[in-house]
Design an enzyme around this catalytic site. Structure first.
Site, PDB file in Angstrom:
ATOM      1  N   ASN A 267       0.841  -1.197   0.000  1.00 10.37           N
ATOM      2  CA  ASN A 267       0.000   0.000   0.000  1.00 10.37           C
ATOM      3  C   ASN A 267       0.873   1.242   0.000  1.00 10.37           C
ATOM      4  OD1 ASN A 267      -1.283   2.339   1.760  1.00 10.37           O
ATOM      5  ND2 ASN A 267      -2.983   1.187   0.885  1.00 10.37           N
ATOM      6  N   ALA A 289      -4.544   0.411  -3.002  1.00 12.36           N
ATOM      7  CA  ALA A 289      -4.976   1.738  -2.555  1.00 12.36           C
ATOM      8  C   ALA A 289      -6.241   1.581  -1.733  1.00 12.36           C
ATOM      9  CB  ALA A 289      -5.235   2.662  -3.744  1.00 12.36           C
ATOM     10  N   GLU A 290      -6.304   2.246  -0.575  1.00 10.40           N
ATOM     11  CA  GLU A 290      -7.417   1.996   0.326  1.00 10.40           C
ATOM     12  C   GLU A 290      -8.753   2.508  -0.169  1.00 10.40           C
ATOM     13  OE1 GLU A 290      -4.955   5.233   2.585  1.00 10.40           O
ATOM     14  OE2 GLU A 290      -4.579   3.594   1.198  1.00 10.40           O
ATOM     15  N   ASN A 291      -8.773   3.338  -1.216  1.00 12.58           N
ATOM     16  CA  ASN A 291     -10.058   3.712  -1.787  1.00 12.58           C
ATOM     17  C   ASN A 291     -10.659   2.616  -2.646  1.00 12.58           C
ATOM     18  OD1 ASN A 291      -7.738   4.613  -3.449  1.00 12.58           O
ATOM     19  ND2 ASN A 291      -9.311   5.172  -4.942  1.00 12.58           N
TER      20      ASN A 291
END
Length: 470
Positions: A267, A289-291
């Protein structure tokens, strides 16, 4: 389907709680519904959001500018470089603030939508976010009790919806929409395209209609290509120390990329870490990616720019063979579930014992937690990329962090524009001190140590950072 956004939000009364989806400063906010709510003038709102978005545009900041928000629950209350209207109201006591980690926010929403009362999470332990909350140990590891969230309303944006309420999101734009919709008593969707029931194939439905109350067409859009951008030093320029150039921001990313083994899942945090993406290139390194993206590529050119393809730092990116999209709940399942080899984060300070402080600094109203706490708690390794000293020449590598902690004793490697420092992985024991392993070309070990505020060991020999990526 309803004819207008004004009709759809007509029953949002004073004192209501509203979840407002959208990501970063500009990505896919429900601008049509926000604009209608601003026009209605409802006050005393409790707003749940990742962040209020870009001031001066049809994002959640419109509601703050209209003094409609009484209580804000968010992952980002402040960003460097500008003081927003929301920050002014919080500072003046006109608006109350609760800071919450990004993964915790969506998980609390998921729990609320699932009829659960609370969850235990490893996220936030050792930080002020956990203060006053119940801490329990499971299998020897501390977990923080977090209450589930339900809201009166949720405002979300979709690419497509049908008359039954089935919803399709596009690319990496699911993020908060799904969990926010499930936690709300009334979910209102604005959609780019509204089609007849049956026009969306069952396997293409991202959010079933049972979670959707109303659908309206989009009439207010943001021009993401022309949004103002915070002034940063160009990635190719180098900061000077002792009259000599250090690594550029691009080169910091290049050195960090070289630390990643093939077939690792990694990440990249917002800010400086996003530079790593351009140096992965065709290597079998999977970027997360945390989205809600997995296995994405480097930065997009202007010709390639797609508004639904961006990383968690807001950079528009490309896809690779095998790219997948999902919502933020799934994204943090990947993060907290131990599937990340590493997370690379920017930071304000790193302590000699590996403490990480990257979400708030003096003068900020709240700060910007984002997903860092969840990522640091779940990744196998935590790397930080940063400039060695701040704008006033003070070391960012310190004996003890003065800023609020993101997570204690978690950093395994530090990559600055002057040095690479590492320590043995945590592995359930005290990993000891950092070791200075490499320095930037043109500098001596003594010069780098003179600008380092923590006690470190020195490797024999000390390498040169630029030679490590040749």
């Amino acid at each position: 389907m309803m004819a207008s956004a004004a009709e759809a939000i007509a029953d949002i009364e004073d004192g209501a709680s509203v979840g407002i989806a959208g990501f970063g400063l500009s990505h896919r906010y429900p601008s049509t519904l926000i604009s209608a709510l601003a026009e209605k003038g409802t006050r005393g709102l409790t707003v749940y959001c990742n962040g209020l978005g870009q001031p001066g545009f049809p994002t959640g900041h419109v509601l703050a500018e209209n003094h409609q928000i009484a209580h804000l629950v968010t992952c980002f209350s402040a960003r460097p470089g500008v003081v927003s209207e929301a920050e002014k109201q919080i500072d003046a006591g006109e608006m109350t603030l609760e800071m919450v980690p990004q993964g915790t926010l969506v998980e609390r929403m998921r729990a609320g939508g699932a009829g659960l009362a609370a969850i235990y999470t490893p996220t936030g332990f050792g930080s002020e976010i956990a203060e006053g909350k119940d801490i329990r140990y499971f299998d020897g590891r501390p977990y923080v009790l977090e209450r589930a969230i339900t809201t009166d309303f949720a405002l979300i944006r979709a690419q497509q919806a049908d008359h039954f309420g089935n919803v399709v999101f596009r690319g990496g734009s699911q993020n908060f929409n799904v969990s926010f919709a499930k936690a709300a008593r009334v979910t209102i969707v604005e959609a780019e395209e509204i089609v007849e029931t049956g026009a969306i194939a069952p396997e293409d439905v991202d959010l079933p209609g049972v979670f959707v109350t109303r659908v309206v067409p989009i009439t207010v859009r943001m021009d993401i290509r022309n949004l103002p951008k915070r002034a940063n030093r160009p990635p190719s320029s180098a900061k000077e120390y002792l009259g000599k150039p250090a690594l550029t921001r691009e080169q910091i990313g290049r050195r960090a990329a070289a630390l990643l083994p093939d077939n690792s899942v990694v990440n990249l945090g917002a800010g400086l870490p996003v530079q790593v993406a351009n140096w992965v290139r065709d290597r079998p390194v999977v970027l997360h990616a945390e989205n809600g993206l997995l296995n994405y590529g480097g930065f997009a050119t202007d010709e390639e720019l797609d508004p639904d393809l961006h990383d968690a730092g807001g950079m528009f990116v490309t896809t690779r063979d095998g790219t997948s999209f999902f919502d933020s709940v799934t994204s943090f399942e990947i993060a907290r579930g131990g599937r990340l080899y590493a997370v690379i984060l920017g930071t304000y300070q790193v302590g000699a014992n590996g403490d990480l402080a990257n979400w708030s600094a003096p003068g900020m109203i709240g700060g910007g937690i984002g997903g860092a706490m969840d990522l640091a708690a779940g990744a196998q390794h935590v790397f930080t990329t940063l400039e060695h000293c701040d704008s006033r020449g003070r070391p960012k590598l310190v004996e003890r962090c003065e800023f609020p902690l993101t997570m204690p004793n978690c950093v395994d490697a530090i990559i600055t524009d002057l040095a690479l420092l590492r320590r043995p992985s945590r592995g359930g024991r005290d990993p000891g001190r950092f070791t200075l392993e490499e320095i930037a070309a043109g500098f001596t070990v003594d010069e780098v140590l003179s600008m380092t505020g923590m006690s470190v060991d020195v490797a024999d020999p000390v390498g040169v950072m630029q030679e490590a990526w040749l």
